[in-house]
Motif scaffolding. Structure first.
Motif, PDB file in Angstrom:
ATOM      1  N   ARG A  11      18.181 -17.646 -54.697  1.00  0.00           N
ATOM      2  CA  ARG A  11      17.241 -16.498 -52.936  1.00  0.00           C
ATOM      3  C   ARG A  11      16.967 -15.327 -52.939  1.00  0.00           C
ATOM      4  O   ARG A  11      15.900 -15.001 -52.244  1.00  0.00           O
ATOM      5  N   VAL A  15      13.659 -13.956 -50.630  1.00  0.00           N
ATOM      6  CA  VAL A  15      13.878 -12.744 -50.035  1.00  0.00           C
ATOM      7  C   VAL A  15      12.268 -12.553 -50.511  1.00  0.00           C
ATOM      8  O   VAL A  15      11.977 -11.309 -49.584  1.00  0.00           O
ATOM      9  N   PHE A  81      17.126 -11.428 -43.596  1.00  0.00           N
ATOM     10  CA  PHE A  81      17.515 -11.510 -45.166  1.00  0.00           C
ATOM     11  C   PHE A  81      16.445 -10.671 -45.339  1.00  0.00           C
ATOM     12  O   PHE A  81      16.064  -9.720 -46.462  1.00  0.00           O
ATOM     13  N   ASP A 114      22.139 -11.377 -44.943  1.00  0.00           N
ATOM     14  CA  ASP A 114      22.281 -12.388 -44.985  1.00  0.00           C
ATOM     15  C   ASP A 114      23.106 -13.137 -44.486  1.00  0.00           C
ATOM     16  O   ASP A 114      24.508 -12.612 -44.214  1.00  0.00           O
TER      17      ASP A 114
END
Length: 297
Positions: A11, A15, A81, A114
């Protein structure tokens, strides 16, 4: 339970990549714009007048215009995000949208969030629109549960995702001896199971295949990089494939040329689902509805 229990995405890497891609995303987002157009067409057959719309995974805000045109009275909220994506949406694109929709709808509000932890109250939204977000989640269930939570009763989730045959040519051509070169995408049936597990009712889904063509492999890889869509699997190789590996991949792809172009397959899963009247309370107690008794004349 995750639909792909042995699969994980980085993740923090996603991002960073989408943040870096904010300035270049729009110039290579051909697929996302085409899928958005097809999602919008599906709304022609759905009767809904939403008061509040969430564009979840809004990116640079490219879908705000169509949503504002279709539902000019609705409040629009964009969530992503990657903060640089929202900065882009708030800047030049935001100005363009405001000028185009002047007198018809208010500009969207933007939130960095998120998908698995949305900062919205329960039952506060009428429509969640999610264009090509779910395929960036190793397990879509937590995010789907959040979407269900924030939707009001009879609210609608409208979504699209990438299916397992996406980039199948590249997957077959690249060596995988040292890790996954093209990360996996969730199957339509597993996604349907996740929707039901999240509490949604009457999910309707279909799948279609779109093929983009490229002059060469480098052009395809460039588009993936500039859109932030490079491999983010935690099982991805940390090193290069080597000259021989890339040569093998290029030769394999060359054999697939059609009319001088290299094909790249994208399996598109589209669908919608509703938040129905609850049958139980949050603590599991059954909800019994009493209807007034008709008085006979």
């Amino acid at each position: 339970m995750s639909a792909l229990p042995d699969f994980a995405l980085a993740r923090e890497l996603l991002v960073r990549r989408f943040g870096r891609a904010a300035a270049t995303y729009d110039e290579v987002a051909v697929l996302a714009r085409e899928v958005a157009r097809r999602m919008d067409e599906r709304l022609d057959y759905i009767r809904i007048e939403p008061k509040r719309i969430l564009d979840l995974g809004c990116g640079t805000g490219a879908d705000f215009g169509a949503l504002g045109k279709r539902y000019p009275k609705a409040m629009r909220i964009g969530a992503d995000f990657a903060l640089p994506m929202l900065d882009r949406a708030r800047g030049e694109r935001s100005l363009f949208v405001r000028l185009r929709s002047l007198g018809r709808s208010a500009p969207p509000s933007l939130v960095c969030a998120d998908a698995s932890a949305l900062p919205f109250a329960r039952a506060s939204l009428s429509l969640v629109w999610s264009n090509l977000l779910l395929n960036w989640l190793a397990d879509p269930l937590p995010a789907l549960r959040e979407m269900h939570r924030v939707l009001e009763t009879d609210g609608l989730l409208m979504f699209s995702s990438l299916g397992p045959d996406t980039l199948k040519e590249l997957r077959a051509a690249l060596p995988d001896t040292h890790g996954t070169r093209v990360h996996r995408f969730i199957d339509m049936h597993d996604l349907g199971d996740a929707l039901v597990a999240a509490g949604f009712s009457d999910p309707v889904m279909d799948m279609e295949v779109l093929t983009l063509t490229y002059a060469n492999l480098d052009e395809l890889l460039r588009d993936l990089r500039l859109s932030g869509s490079a491999n983010a699997s935690r099982a991805r190789p940390r090193g290069l494939a080597g000259k021989s590996g890339w040569a093998t991949a290029r030769n394999a792809l060359e054999a697939l040329r059609r009319d001088g172009r290299l094909p790249a397959t994208f399996e598109i899963v589209q669908g919608h689902a509703w938040k129905a009247q609850p049958k139980t309370t949050d603590d599991g107690r059954a909800i019994v509805q009493f209807q007034p008794r008709k008085v006979r004349g």
